[in-house]
Design a protein around this motif. Structure first.
Motif, PDB file in Angstrom:
ATOM      1  N   VAL A 115      10.993 -55.628  36.237  1.00  0.00           N
ATOM      2  CA  VAL A 115      11.644 -56.753  35.558  1.00  0.00           C
ATOM      3  C   VAL A 115      12.928 -57.139  36.275  1.00  0.00           C
ATOM      4  CG1 VAL A 115      12.857 -57.463  33.450  1.00  0.00           C
ATOM      5  CG2 VAL A 115      10.630 -56.346  33.297  1.00  0.00           C
ATOM      6  N   TYR A 116      13.724 -56.148  36.661  1.00  0.00           N
ATOM      7  CA  TYR A 116      14.976 -56.449  37.342  1.00  0.00           C
ATOM      8  C   TYR A 116      14.736 -57.197  38.657  1.00  0.00           C
ATOM      9  CZ  TYR A 116      19.214 -56.194  39.980  1.00  0.00           C
ATOM     10  OH  TYR A 116      20.289 -56.554  40.732  1.00  0.00           O
ATOM     11  N   LEU A 117      13.847 -56.666  39.482  1.00  0.00           N
ATOM     12  CA  LEU A 117      13.579 -57.306  40.775  1.00  0.00           C
ATOM     13  C   LEU A 117      12.989 -58.702  40.589  1.00  0.00           C
ATOM     14  CD1 LEU A 117      12.130 -54.261  42.751  1.00  0.00           C
ATOM     15  CD2 LEU A 117      14.386 -55.323  43.042  1.00  0.00           C
ATOM     16  N   THR A 118      12.157 -58.846  39.561  1.00  0.00           N
ATOM     17  CA  THR A 118      11.526 -60.146  39.304  1.00  0.00           C
ATOM     18  C   THR A 118      12.549 -61.173  38.816  1.00  0.00           C
ATOM     19  OG1 THR A 118       9.416 -59.088  38.754  1.00  0.00           O
ATOM     20  CG2 THR A 118       9.750 -61.348  37.985  1.00  0.00           C
ATOM     21  N   THR A 119      13.430 -60.766  37.909  1.00  0.00           N
ATOM     22  CA  THR A 119      14.424 -61.719  37.406  1.00  0.00           C
ATOM     23  C   THR A 119      15.381 -62.141  38.521  1.00  0.00           C
ATOM     24  OG1 THR A 119      15.777 -59.863  36.595  1.00  0.00           O
ATOM     25  CG2 THR A 119      14.331 -60.961  35.008  1.00  0.00           C
ATOM     26  N   GLU A 120      15.742 -61.195  39.368  1.00  0.00           N
ATOM     27  CA  GLU A 120      16.622 -61.549  40.485  1.00  0.00           C
ATOM     28  C   GLU A 120      15.923 -62.536  41.427  1.00  0.00           C
ATOM     29  OE1 GLU A 120      19.238 -59.555  44.124  1.00  0.00           O
ATOM     30  OE2 GLU A 120      17.833 -58.317  42.981  1.00  0.00           O
ATOM     31  N   PHE A 121      14.654 -62.276  41.695  1.00  0.00           N
ATOM     32  CA  PHE A 121      13.888 -63.135  42.598  1.00  0.00           C
ATOM     33  C   PHE A 121      13.718 -64.535  42.019  1.00  0.00           C
ATOM     34  CE2 PHE A 121       9.736 -64.580  44.372  1.00  0.00           C
ATOM     35  CZ  PHE A 121      10.126 -64.650  45.705  1.00  0.00           C
ATOM     36  N   ILE A 122      13.398 -64.613  40.722  1.00  0.00           N
ATOM     37  CA  ILE A 122      13.224 -65.918  40.072  1.00  0.00           C
ATOM     38  C   ILE A 122      14.531 -66.701  40.090  1.00  0.00           C
ATOM     39  CG2 ILE A 122      12.813 -67.063  37.849  1.00  0.00           C
ATOM     40  CD1 ILE A 122      10.768 -64.854  37.240  1.00  0.00           C
ATOM     41  N   ALA A 123      15.634 -66.014  39.748  1.00  0.00           N
ATOM     42  CA  ALA A 123      16.940 -66.685  39.762  1.00  0.00           C
ATOM     43  C   ALA A 123      17.306 -67.130  41.166  1.00  0.00           C
ATOM     44  CB  ALA A 123      18.015 -65.737  39.215  1.00  0.00           C
ATOM     45  N   ILE A 164      24.830 -60.609  43.759  1.00  0.00           N
ATOM     46  CA  ILE A 164      23.815 -60.670  42.708  1.00  0.00           C
ATOM     47  C   ILE A 164      24.396 -61.377  41.490  1.00  0.00           C
ATOM     48  CG2 ILE A 164      22.303 -59.332  41.196  1.00  0.00           C
ATOM     49  CD1 ILE A 164      22.448 -57.063  43.274  1.00  0.00           C
ATOM     50  N   SER A 165      25.651 -61.065  41.189  1.00  0.00           N
ATOM     51  CA  SER A 165      26.295 -61.650  40.012  1.00  0.00           C
ATOM     52  C   SER A 165      26.424 -63.168  40.097  1.00  0.00           C
ATOM     53  CB  SER A 165      27.688 -61.036  39.821  1.00  0.00           C
ATOM     54  OG  SER A 165      27.592 -59.655  39.585  1.00  0.00           O
ATOM     55  N   SER A 166      26.433 -63.697  41.325  1.00  0.00           N
ATOM     56  CA  SER A 166      26.513 -65.150  41.488  1.00  0.00           C
ATOM     57  C   SER A 166      25.306 -65.838  40.854  1.00  0.00           C
ATOM     58  CB  SER A 166      26.595 -65.521  42.971  1.00  0.00           C
ATOM     59  OG  SER A 166      27.757 -64.979  43.556  1.00  0.00           O
ATOM     60  N   LEU A 167      24.185 -65.125  40.805  1.00  0.00           N
ATOM     61  CA  LEU A 167      22.970 -65.684  40.207  1.00  0.00           C
ATOM     62  C   LEU A 167      23.079 -65.769  38.690  1.00  0.00           C
ATOM     63  CD1 LEU A 167      20.337 -63.746  42.358  1.00  0.00           C
ATOM     64  CD2 LEU A 167      20.930 -66.173  42.537  1.00  0.00           C
ATOM     65  N   GLY A 168      24.089 -65.087  38.121  1.00  0.00           N
ATOM     66  CA  GLY A 168      24.270 -65.125  36.675  1.00  0.00           C
ATOM     67  C   GLY A 168      25.336 -66.086  36.211  1.00  0.00           C
ATOM     68  N   VAL A 169      25.941 -66.825  37.138  1.00  0.00           N
ATOM     69  CA  VAL A 169      26.976 -67.798  36.765  1.00  0.00           C
ATOM     70  C   VAL A 169      26.305 -69.082  36.284  1.00  0.00           C
ATOM     71  CG1 VAL A 169      28.901 -69.209  37.583  1.00  0.00           C
ATOM     72  CG2 VAL A 169      28.659 -66.835  38.372  1.00  0.00           C
ATOM     73  N   TYR A 170      26.605 -69.489  35.077  1.00  0.00           N
ATOM     74  CA  TYR A 170      25.958 -70.663  34.499  1.00  0.00           C
ATOM     75  C   TYR A 170      26.420 -71.946  35.208  1.00  0.00           C
ATOM     76  CZ  TYR A 170      24.335 -67.531  30.875  1.00  0.00           C
ATOM     77  OH  TYR A 170      23.718 -66.500  30.220  1.00  0.00           O
ATOM     78  N   VAL A 184      18.137 -66.224  33.350  1.00  0.00           N
ATOM     79  CA  VAL A 184      17.101 -65.268  33.756  1.00  0.00           C
ATOM     80  C   VAL A 184      17.750 -64.019  34.352  1.00  0.00           C
ATOM     81  CG1 VAL A 184      15.115 -64.872  35.270  1.00  0.00           C
ATOM     82  CG2 VAL A 184      15.403 -67.091  34.153  1.00  0.00           C
ATOM     83  N   MET A 185      18.729 -64.219  35.234  1.00  0.00           N
ATOM     84  CA  MET A 185      19.418 -63.098  35.854  1.00  0.00           C
ATOM     85  C   MET A 185      20.186 -62.289  34.822  1.00  0.00           C
ATOM     86  SD  MET A 185      19.826 -61.707  38.922  1.00  0.00           S
ATOM     87  CE  MET A 185      19.426 -60.191  38.036  1.00  0.00           C
ATOM     88  N   ASN A 186      20.839 -62.979  33.909  1.00  0.00           N
ATOM     89  CA  ASN A 186      21.603 -62.264  32.886  1.00  0.00           C
ATOM     90  C   ASN A 186      20.698 -61.495  31.927  1.00  0.00           C
ATOM     91  OD1 ASN A 186      24.192 -63.002  33.793  1.00  0.00           O
ATOM     92  ND2 ASN A 186      23.952 -65.032  32.891  1.00  0.00           N
ATOM     93  N   PHE A 187      19.535 -62.061  31.648  1.00  0.00           N
ATOM     94  CA  PHE A 187      18.534 -61.319  30.874  1.00  0.00           C
ATOM     95  C   PHE A 187      18.148 -60.054  31.628  1.00  0.00           C
ATOM     96  CE2 PHE A 187      14.031 -60.229  30.421  1.00  0.00           C
ATOM     97  CZ  PHE A 187      13.970 -59.938  29.072  1.00  0.00           C
ATOM     98  N   GLY A 188      17.971 -60.171  32.950  1.00  0.00           N
ATOM     99  CA  GLY A 188      17.618 -59.009  33.767  1.00  0.00           C
ATOM    100  C   GLY A 188      18.669 -57.918  33.701  1.00  0.00           C
ATOM    101  N   PHE A 189      19.942 -58.302  33.752  1.00  0.00           N
ATOM    102  CA  PHE A 189      21.028 -57.313  33.668  1.00  0.00           C
ATOM    103  C   PHE A 189      20.987 -56.563  32.338  1.00  0.00           C
ATOM    104  CE2 PHE A 189      23.631 -60.241  36.593  1.00  0.00           C
ATOM    105  CZ  PHE A 189      23.318 -59.493  37.723  1.00  0.00           C
ATOM    106  N   ILE A 190      20.873 -57.328  31.252  1.00  0.00           N
ATOM    107  CA  ILE A 190      20.903 -56.725  29.917  1.00  0.00           C
ATOM    108  C   ILE A 190      19.656 -55.871  29.670  1.00  0.00           C
ATOM    109  CG2 ILE A 190      20.889 -57.240  27.442  1.00  0.00           C
ATOM    110  CD1 ILE A 190      22.534 -59.794  28.167  1.00  0.00           C
TER     111      ILE A 190
END
Length: 224
Positions: free
Chosen positions: A20-28, A45-51, A69-75
Motif C-alpha cells: 500500500v505504501y509503495l503504491t500510494t507513493e507511486f500513484i501520487a 516524499i513529503s512533497s507528494l503530500g502537500v495539498y 493519496v500520499m497522506n493516506f499512505g502515511f497514515i
C-alpha cells in the motif's frame, strides 16, 4: 485469537502495508504529471503530500493533485505497521523476554505516531511544518530502531539470517537519517532527497522480508 493465526495475519499485514505504501507513493508521483525520475530523485516524499492550495518554498504550486493519496499512505502505514508488529514480532519476543517486548511495542507505537503526524501535517506549510518535522524524525528513528531491536531480540536459531538482515537494514536506515540531517545542515537538496528515501525504504523492505519469511516459516506449522 489462535496464536498461529495471529502470527500469519501479522505477516500478511506487513506485506499488505509495504504494498500500500509503495503504491500510494507511486500513484501520487504519477499524479504530479512530472517525469517519475524527477519526482523520485529531486523531490521529498513529503512533497507528494502537500495539498495543491498550499504554497511551499521549492515545491511547484499544485505539485501533487493527489496529495490525499500520499497522506493516506502515511497514515495507513503507521497504523498497520503497529498492528502487524503486535500480532507477529511482539508475540514472538514476548515469549522469551516479556519486558523487552513491551519496549519494542512502545517504539513501534512511536513509529506509528510519527507516520500519522506526517500524514496529517504537511512539510513546509508554516502552520504545520513543526509537527510534520517531528513526525518525520519520530518515524525515521523509531522505525529503523524497531528493525535493529527486533533483530537483537528474536532468539530463534532458524532465523539467524533474518536477524542479520534486520540489523543491517536498521543500521543502514539510521545512518541514512543522519546523512539526511547532514545534507540539511549543508543545504544539499539532492542528498537530502536521496537520504530521505534511503531512510524510509529499509523499513518498507524489512516489512516485505518479514512477511515472506514468517509466512513460509508458519506455512506447515502447528499452533504453538
Amino acid at each position: 485469537m489462535n496464536k498461529l493465526f495471529s502470527k500469519k495475519t501479522g505477516a500478511i499485514l506487513f506485506l499488505l502495508n509495504a504494498a500500500v505504501y509503495l503504491t500510494t507513493e507511486f500513484i501520487a508521483a504519477i499524479g504530479t504529471g512530472y517525469p517519475l525520475k524527477d519526482v523520485y530523485l529531486y523531490n521529498f516524499i513529503s512533497s507528494l503530500g502537500v495539498y495543491p492550495n498550499d504554497f511551499v518554498k521549492d515545491i511547484p504550486q499544485g505539485f501533487s493533485p493527489l496529495a490525499w493519496v500520499m497522506n493516506f499512505g502515511f497514515i495507513f502505514t503507521g497504523l498497520v505497521f503497529f498492528l502487524a508488529y503486535y500480532l507477529l514480532i511482539f508475540q514472538i519476543v514476548k515469549k522469551d523476554n516479556k519486558a523487552f517486548s513491551y519496549i519494542l511495542l512502545l517504539i513501534s507505537i512511536t513509529f506509528m505516531s510519527g507516520s500519522i503526524l506526517v500524514g496529517l501535517f504537511q512539510g513546509g506549510v508554516p502552520s504545520e511544518d513543526g509537527l510534520h518535522g517531528l513526525g518525520a524524525r519520530l518515524s525515521f528513528l523509531a522505525g529503523n530502531s524497531t528493525l535493529i531491536l527486533s533483530g537483537l531480540a528474536i532468539r530463534d536459531k532458524d532465523l539467524k539470517k533474518y536477524k542479520i538482515i534486520s540489523l543491517v537494514l536498521g543500521i543502514f536506515g539510521i545512518c541514512s537519517a543522519f546523512g539526511m540531517q547532514n545534507a540539511i545542515n549543508n543545504h544539499n537538496q539532492l542528498l537530502m532527497v536521496v537520504f530521505e528515501r534511503l531512510t524510509v525504504y529499509p523499513i518498507t523492505l524489512w516489512q516485505i522480508i518479514t512477511g515472506l519469511i514468517f509466512l513460509r516459516k508458519y506455512k506447515n506449522t502447528n499452533n504453538k
